[in-house]
Enzyme design. Structure first.
Site, PDB file in Angstrom:
ATOM      1  N   GLU A  72     -41.840 -18.199  -0.043  1.00  0.00           N
ATOM      2  CA  GLU A  72     -43.080 -18.422  -0.848  1.00  0.00           C
ATOM      3  C   GLU A  72     -43.766 -17.052  -0.635  1.00  0.00           C
ATOM      4  O   GLU A  72     -44.633 -16.515  -1.451  1.00  0.00           O
ATOM      5  CB  GLU A  72     -43.763 -19.570  -0.558  1.00  0.00           C
ATOM      6  CG  GLU A  72     -43.238 -20.777  -1.026  1.00  0.00           C
ATOM      7  CD  GLU A  72     -42.749 -20.565  -2.469  1.00  0.00           C
ATOM      8  OE1 GLU A  72     -43.812 -20.562  -3.255  1.00  0.00           O
ATOM      9  OE2 GLU A  72     -41.544 -20.741  -2.889  1.00  0.00           O
ATOM     10  N   TRP A  85     -42.801 -14.256  -2.463  1.00  0.00           N
ATOM     11  CA  TRP A  85     -43.304 -14.350  -3.855  1.00  0.00           C
ATOM     12  C   TRP A  85     -44.739 -13.550  -4.363  1.00  0.00           C
ATOM     13  O   TRP A  85     -44.921 -12.888  -5.134  1.00  0.00           O
ATOM     14  CB  TRP A  85     -43.579 -15.563  -4.548  1.00  0.00           C
ATOM     15  CG  TRP A  85     -42.387 -16.359  -5.276  1.00  0.00           C
ATOM     16  CD1 TRP A  85     -41.728 -17.184  -4.361  1.00  0.00           C
ATOM     17  CD2 TRP A  85     -41.775 -15.854  -6.349  1.00  0.00           C
ATOM     18  NE1 TRP A  85     -40.572 -17.564  -5.263  1.00  0.00           N
ATOM     19  CE2 TRP A  85     -40.642 -16.887  -6.409  1.00  0.00           C
ATOM     20  CE3 TRP A  85     -42.063 -15.380  -7.403  1.00  0.00           C
ATOM     21  CZ2 TRP A  85     -39.800 -16.816  -7.554  1.00  0.00           C
ATOM     22  CZ3 TRP A  85     -41.254 -15.243  -8.570  1.00  0.00           C
ATOM     23  CH2 TRP A  85     -40.072 -15.879  -8.612  1.00  0.00           C
ATOM     24  N   TRP A 113     -49.306 -15.962 -30.278  1.00  0.00           N
ATOM     25  CA  TRP A 113     -50.291 -16.727 -29.901  1.00  0.00           C
ATOM     26  C   TRP A 113     -51.578 -16.754 -30.611  1.00  0.00           C
ATOM     27  O   TRP A 113     -51.622 -15.818 -31.546  1.00  0.00           O
ATOM     28  CB  TRP A 113     -50.858 -15.873 -28.506  1.00  0.00           C
ATOM     29  CG  TRP A 113     -49.547 -15.411 -27.551  1.00  0.00           C
ATOM     30  CD1 TRP A 113     -49.421 -14.205 -27.582  1.00  0.00           C
ATOM     31  CD2 TRP A 113     -48.834 -16.202 -26.772  1.00  0.00           C
ATOM     32  NE1 TRP A 113     -48.275 -14.028 -26.507  1.00  0.00           N
ATOM     33  CE2 TRP A 113     -48.059 -15.237 -26.021  1.00  0.00           C
ATOM     34  CE3 TRP A 113     -48.572 -17.273 -26.387  1.00  0.00           C
ATOM     35  CZ2 TRP A 113     -47.191 -15.797 -25.021  1.00  0.00           C
ATOM     36  CZ3 TRP A 113     -47.750 -17.977 -25.534  1.00  0.00           C
ATOM     37  CH2 TRP A 113     -46.940 -16.986 -24.827  1.00  0.00           C
ATOM     38  N   ASN A 130     -50.009 -25.139  -6.507  1.00  0.00           N
ATOM     39  CA  ASN A 130     -49.192 -24.428  -7.205  1.00  0.00           C
ATOM     40  C   ASN A 130     -48.512 -24.989  -8.474  1.00  0.00           C
ATOM     41  O   ASN A 130     -48.394 -24.497  -9.555  1.00  0.00           O
ATOM     42  CB  ASN A 130     -48.152 -23.687  -6.494  1.00  0.00           C
ATOM     43  CG  ASN A 130     -47.116 -22.935  -7.264  1.00  0.00           C
ATOM     44  OD1 ASN A 130     -47.606 -22.003  -7.911  1.00  0.00           O
ATOM     45  ND2 ASN A 130     -45.763 -23.142  -7.220  1.00  0.00           N
ATOM     46  N   TRP A 163     -51.676 -15.969 -23.068  1.00  0.00           N
ATOM     47  CA  TRP A 163     -51.715 -16.246 -21.590  1.00  0.00           C
ATOM     48  C   TRP A 163     -52.786 -15.346 -20.880  1.00  0.00           C
ATOM     49  O   TRP A 163     -53.501 -15.729 -19.893  1.00  0.00           O
ATOM     50  CB  TRP A 163     -50.311 -16.005 -20.715  1.00  0.00           C
ATOM     51  CG  TRP A 163     -49.893 -14.446 -21.324  1.00  0.00           C
ATOM     52  CD1 TRP A 163     -49.108 -13.871 -22.367  1.00  0.00           C
ATOM     53  CD2 TRP A 163     -50.096 -13.401 -20.487  1.00  0.00           C
ATOM     54  NE1 TRP A 163     -48.772 -12.710 -21.899  1.00  0.00           N
ATOM     55  CE2 TRP A 163     -49.558 -12.136 -21.171  1.00  0.00           C
ATOM     56  CE3 TRP A 163     -51.045 -13.065 -19.053  1.00  0.00           C
ATOM     57  CZ2 TRP A 163     -49.632 -10.776 -20.452  1.00  0.00           C
ATOM     58  CZ3 TRP A 163     -51.011 -11.549 -18.612  1.00  0.00           C
ATOM     59  CH2 TRP A 163     -50.392 -10.575 -19.355  1.00  0.00           C
ATOM     60  N   TRP A 217     -48.843 -15.942 -14.293  1.00  0.00           N
ATOM     61  CA  TRP A 217     -49.250 -16.189 -15.716  1.00  0.00           C
ATOM     62  C   TRP A 217     -48.120 -15.498 -16.710  1.00  0.00           C
ATOM     63  O   TRP A 217     -47.671 -16.475 -17.674  1.00  0.00           O
ATOM     64  CB  TRP A 217     -50.561 -15.627 -16.409  1.00  0.00           C
ATOM     65  CG  TRP A 217     -51.618 -16.655 -15.903  1.00  0.00           C
ATOM     66  CD1 TRP A 217     -52.428 -16.761 -14.943  1.00  0.00           C
ATOM     67  CD2 TRP A 217     -51.943 -17.796 -16.782  1.00  0.00           C
ATOM     68  NE1 TRP A 217     -53.307 -17.685 -15.026  1.00  0.00           N
ATOM     69  CE2 TRP A 217     -53.272 -18.668 -15.863  1.00  0.00           C
ATOM     70  CE3 TRP A 217     -51.614 -18.321 -17.957  1.00  0.00           C
ATOM     71  CZ2 TRP A 217     -53.723 -19.741 -16.492  1.00  0.00           C
ATOM     72  CZ3 TRP A 217     -52.202 -19.591 -18.345  1.00  0.00           C
ATOM     73  CH2 TRP A 217     -53.286 -20.246 -17.710  1.00  0.00           C
TER      74      TRP A 217
HETATM   75  P1  FAD Z   1     -48.178 -22.008   0.266  1.00  0.00           P
HETATM   76  O1  FAD Z   1     -47.356 -23.080  -0.411  1.00  0.00           O
HETATM   77  O2  FAD Z   1     -48.840 -22.431   1.492  1.00  0.00           O
HETATM   78  O3  FAD Z   1     -47.485 -20.562   0.234  1.00  0.00           O
HETATM   79  C1  FAD Z   1     -47.985 -19.608   1.311  1.00  0.00           C
HETATM   80  C2  FAD Z   1     -48.526 -18.339   0.575  1.00  0.00           C
HETATM   81  O4  FAD Z   1     -47.601 -17.763  -0.356  1.00  0.00           O
HETATM   82  C3  FAD Z   1     -49.662 -18.526  -0.416  1.00  0.00           C
HETATM   83  O5  FAD Z   1     -51.029 -18.655   0.315  1.00  0.00           O
HETATM   84  C4  FAD Z   1     -49.571 -17.247  -1.322  1.00  0.00           C
HETATM   85  O6  FAD Z   1     -50.039 -16.006  -0.696  1.00  0.00           O
HETATM   86  C5  FAD Z   1     -48.154 -17.133  -1.445  1.00  0.00           C
HETATM   87  N1  FAD Z   1     -47.460 -17.703  -2.398  1.00  0.00           N
HETATM   88  C6  FAD Z   1     -47.031 -18.939  -2.516  1.00  0.00           C
HETATM   89  N2  FAD Z   1     -46.594 -19.165  -3.934  1.00  0.00           N
HETATM   90  C7  FAD Z   1     -46.867 -18.055  -4.467  1.00  0.00           C
HETATM   91  C8  FAD Z   1     -46.573 -17.662  -5.945  1.00  0.00           C
HETATM   92  N3  FAD Z   1     -45.879 -18.457  -6.813  1.00  0.00           N
HETATM   93  N4  FAD Z   1     -46.650 -16.448  -6.327  1.00  0.00           N
HETATM   94  C9  FAD Z   1     -47.440 -15.520  -5.441  1.00  0.00           C
HETATM   95  N5  FAD Z   1     -47.718 -16.129  -4.267  1.00  0.00           N
HETATM   96  C10 FAD Z   1     -47.280 -17.169  -3.731  1.00  0.00           C
HETATM   97  N6  FAD Z   1     -51.751 -17.179  -5.891  1.00  0.00           N
HETATM   98  C11 FAD Z   1     -52.741 -16.518  -5.699  1.00  0.00           C
HETATM   99  O7  FAD Z   1     -52.844 -16.097  -4.373  1.00  0.00           O
HETATM  100  N7  FAD Z   1     -53.727 -15.887  -6.287  1.00  0.00           N
HETATM  101  C12 FAD Z   1     -53.682 -16.125  -7.893  1.00  0.00           C
HETATM  102  O8  FAD Z   1     -54.629 -15.655  -8.284  1.00  0.00           O
HETATM  103  C13 FAD Z   1     -52.815 -16.944  -8.317  1.00  0.00           C
HETATM  104  N8  FAD Z   1     -52.712 -17.221  -9.544  1.00  0.00           N
HETATM  105  C14 FAD Z   1     -51.604 -17.952 -10.168  1.00  0.00           C
HETATM  106  C15 FAD Z   1     -51.551 -18.316 -11.464  1.00  0.00           C
HETATM  107  C16 FAD Z   1     -50.655 -19.330 -11.951  1.00  0.00           C
HETATM  108  C17 FAD Z   1     -50.785 -19.485 -13.260  1.00  0.00           C
HETATM  109  C18 FAD Z   1     -49.500 -19.826 -11.160  1.00  0.00           C
HETATM  110  C19 FAD Z   1     -48.777 -20.981 -11.477  1.00  0.00           C
HETATM  111  C20 FAD Z   1     -49.638 -19.459  -9.614  1.00  0.00           C
HETATM  112  C21 FAD Z   1     -50.601 -18.651  -9.246  1.00  0.00           C
HETATM  113  N9  FAD Z   1     -50.746 -18.357  -7.866  1.00  0.00           N
HETATM  114  C22 FAD Z   1     -51.772 -17.356  -7.258  1.00  0.00           C
HETATM  115  C23 FAD Z   1     -49.572 -18.592  -7.079  1.00  0.00           C
HETATM  116  C24 FAD Z   1     -49.688 -19.859  -6.008  1.00  0.00           C
HETATM  117  O9  FAD Z   1     -49.884 -20.783  -7.033  1.00  0.00           O
HETATM  118  C25 FAD Z   1     -50.572 -19.831  -4.759  1.00  0.00           C
HETATM  119  O10 FAD Z   1     -50.529 -18.969  -4.335  1.00  0.00           O
HETATM  120  C26 FAD Z   1     -50.513 -21.123  -4.001  1.00  0.00           C
HETATM  121  O11 FAD Z   1     -50.574 -22.233  -4.984  1.00  0.00           O
HETATM  122  C27 FAD Z   1     -51.468 -21.060  -2.956  1.00  0.00           C
HETATM  123  O12 FAD Z   1     -51.316 -22.105  -2.258  1.00  0.00           O
HETATM  124  P2  FAD Z   1     -50.923 -22.166  -0.660  1.00  0.00           P
HETATM  125  O13 FAD Z   1     -51.698 -21.226   0.057  1.00  0.00           O
HETATM  126  O14 FAD Z   1     -51.368 -23.645  -0.280  1.00  0.00           O
HETATM  127  O15 FAD Z   1     -49.415 -21.650  -0.824  1.00  0.00           O
END
Ligand code: FAD
Length: 488
Positions: A278, A281, A309, A344, A362, A385
């Site tokens: 993650e 990502w 859209w 997420n 989007w 997005w």
């Molecule tokens: P955990 O599951 O604990 O993951 C650890 C870290 O990994 C996160 O803190 C984050 O830095 C990174 N990470 C995890 N999943 C993703 C992912 N899919 N993409 C990128 N990084 C990821 N994340 C943001 O930080 N900022 C945003 O503006 C953002 N916008 C999003 C918009 C949409 C439509 C979607 C679907 C996802 C978005 N995310 C964004 C990604 C993700 O949802 C969040 O990073 C995550 O939910 C953060 O929760 P956590 O720290 O508990 O994640």
């Protein structure tokens, strides 16, 4: 022997002392250190800070200022165009070198490049350090020298590149201050907190910004790593780290987080490995933005420019306010508004509903998230997005349309998350909470739900919305055949 001139540290998205290579390099010069933060509200244009991010930044700067003062070097706060203002402070202090973190945001990259150019004209140097990410996007290339567009091979290459990642460096114990310290604005003069109405009560109750809070959150999350892969999809559980705002603002170094998870990877096995993926990502999103600076505005797959859209202010408002009549979507959007953060899976479900069932562009959802998320991140937000919309690199195939009712039954089976954020449905039984419009009248009456009065009817019929989205996509595939594929 003449004393060393002062060195400037320009903080951007690296608001911490531990494992902060720009700060460490400035301290290592041996002269006084001038820590600087510039609030630039002009240069970012449409991507200037959103409301929730401003709130976070205020508190993060307060914590950073405290920590720096304790080490001896007060934080200097200024407002203005980043390059011009940083240069001004360098001139005022006689600094010869400005240390800063490397950026991926196009506006910030340009501003740092401008700063380097102007500084050079005055005989000063700008040194950029890797303060925010694990992977250097310029260096990681495919075997053929190209840019990765698919996550799996990217992550494989990234894991290999990170095999010898050095451990995080400790915070400097003392910093030499410049006396007198250059003038600084008071934090309140940055005007980051909302005036009336005070809509940040939920943020205050949910979050604590700053490096110490970030470290505490990581420490609290570590014991959960072994179960991360099983719990991370359940919004009613606290199964994820919630480190995203701390990582976004750089209150904790990605190296610190990476090494913490790596240390558990043996014992915590699958959970820790999933967590490391993650983190990649986040790296992938930054990588994509670095290579495709128009990612926040334009579809990565060029054919999606032709996707039909259609903006609809009333539907957009219903979605943003959590009044769509689809309980899980509404719970998600109300949670986002209240807490400035969203799980997420719920981001994916809410985003998919907007761009697929409602066919809203989007970019409108991206802008709403930008304004309401405390972790609003140009790269991750745009890449995600586009992933949901089907227009992004390695995106979810467009025809895979989340059904928010089935998603709810799978990931929030007892409706705990819905009950928390949509209290008007709280008394519905588990069987009906995800689709109240299908509930028998007696069940609704017993739960005190009057559709159309206490809770809205769905703004769209889910089956019809899905069929419409698929038809729009089929039309796009037709035009793609005629006009050729996108960027690929
Ligand atoms: P955990 O599951 O604990 O993951 C650890 C870290 O990994 C996160 O803190 C984050 O830095 C990174 N990470 C995890 N999943 C993703 C992912 N899919 N993409 C990128 N990084 C990821 N994340 C943001 O930080 N900022 C945003 O503006 C953002 N916008 C999003 C918009 C949409 C439509 C979607 C679907 C996802 C978005 N995310 C964004 C990604 C993700 O949802 C969040 O990073 C995550 O939910 C953060 O929760 P956590 O720290 O508990 O994640």
């Amino acid at each position: 022997m003449p004393d060393h001139p002062p060195a400037l540290v320009l903080f951007t998205h690296d608001l911490r002392l531990e494992d902060q290579p720009a700060l460490a390099a400035a301290a290592a010069e041996g002269g006084p250190v001038v820590p600087l933060f510039v609030l630039d509200e002009e240069t970012p244009g449409a991507w200037r800070l959103g409301g929730a991010a401003r709130w976070w930044l205020h508190h993060s700067l307060a914590a950073l200022a405290d920590d720096l003062a304790r080490r001896g070097a007060p934080l200097v706060l200024r407002r203005g165009a980043l390059a011009a203002t940083a240069l001004e402070v360098a001139r005022e202090t006689g600094a010869r070198v400005i240390h800063a973190g490397r950026a991926v945001e196009p506006w910030l990259r340009d501003a740092l490049a401008r700063l380097a150019e102007r500084a050079a004209r005055e005989g000063m140097k700008v040194r950029l350090h890797e303060t925010r990410f694990l992977i250097d996007p310029a260096a990681l290339r495919t075997g053929a020298g190209g840019v990765y567009g698919v996550f799996t091979p990217f992550s494989r290459a990234a894991f290999a590149a990170l095999a010898g990642l050095p451990p995080p460096a400790p915070a400097p114990e003392r910093l030499r201050a410049l006396t007198p310290s250059p003038p600084s604005l008071a934090l309140s003069a940055l005007d980051l907190l909302p005036r009336k109405p005070d809509w940040v009560g939920g943020l205050r109750a949910t979050w604590e910004a700053g490096e110490r809070a970030a470290q505490a959150r990581l420490a609290a999350f570590r014991p959960k790593l072994p179960r991360y892969h099983r719990l991370r999809d359940l919004p009613a559980e606290e199964g994820t780290s919630r480190l995203s705002p701390h990582l976004h603002w750089g209150e904790i170094s990605p190296r610190t987080v990476w090494h913490a998870a790596l240390a558990e990877a043996g014992a915590a096995g699958e959970g820790a490995r999933k967590f490391l993926t993650e983190l990649l990502w986040r790296e992938f999103a930054a990588y994509l933005l670095w290579h495709h600076p128009d990612l926040p505005e334009r579809p990565w797959r060029a054919e999606f420019v032709h996707f039909p859209w259609a903006s609809d202010p009333a539907l957009m408002r219903a979605w943003a306010r959590g009044r769509t009549g689809i309980p899980l979507v509404d719970a998600a959007m109300r949670a986002l508004w209240r807490e400035g953060w969203l799980h997420n899976r719920l981001r994916m479900i809410a985003a998919s509903f907007l761009v697929k069932h409602l066919l809203i562009p989007w970019q409108e959802g991206e802008a709403w998230f930008w304004d309401t998320l405390v972790d609003a991140d140009l790269a991750s937000n745009a890449a995600s997005w586009q992933w949901v919309a089907g227009s992004g690199a390695d995106a979810a195939p467009y025809f895979r349309i989340f059904n928010p009712v089935l998603q709810g039954r799978k990931f929030d089976p007892a409706g705990g998350f819905i009950r928390r954020f949509v209290p008007e449905l709280a008394r519905l039984p588990d069987d009906h909470i995800h689709a109240p419009w299908e509930a028998p009248p007696l069940v609704l009456a017993e739960a005190g739900v009057r559709l159309g009065a206490t809770y809205p009817y769905p703004v769209v019929d889910l089956a019809q919305g899905r069929a419409r989205a698929l038809a729009a996509y089929a039309a796009l595939r037709g035009s793609e055949g005629r006009e050729g594929a996108g960027r690929g």
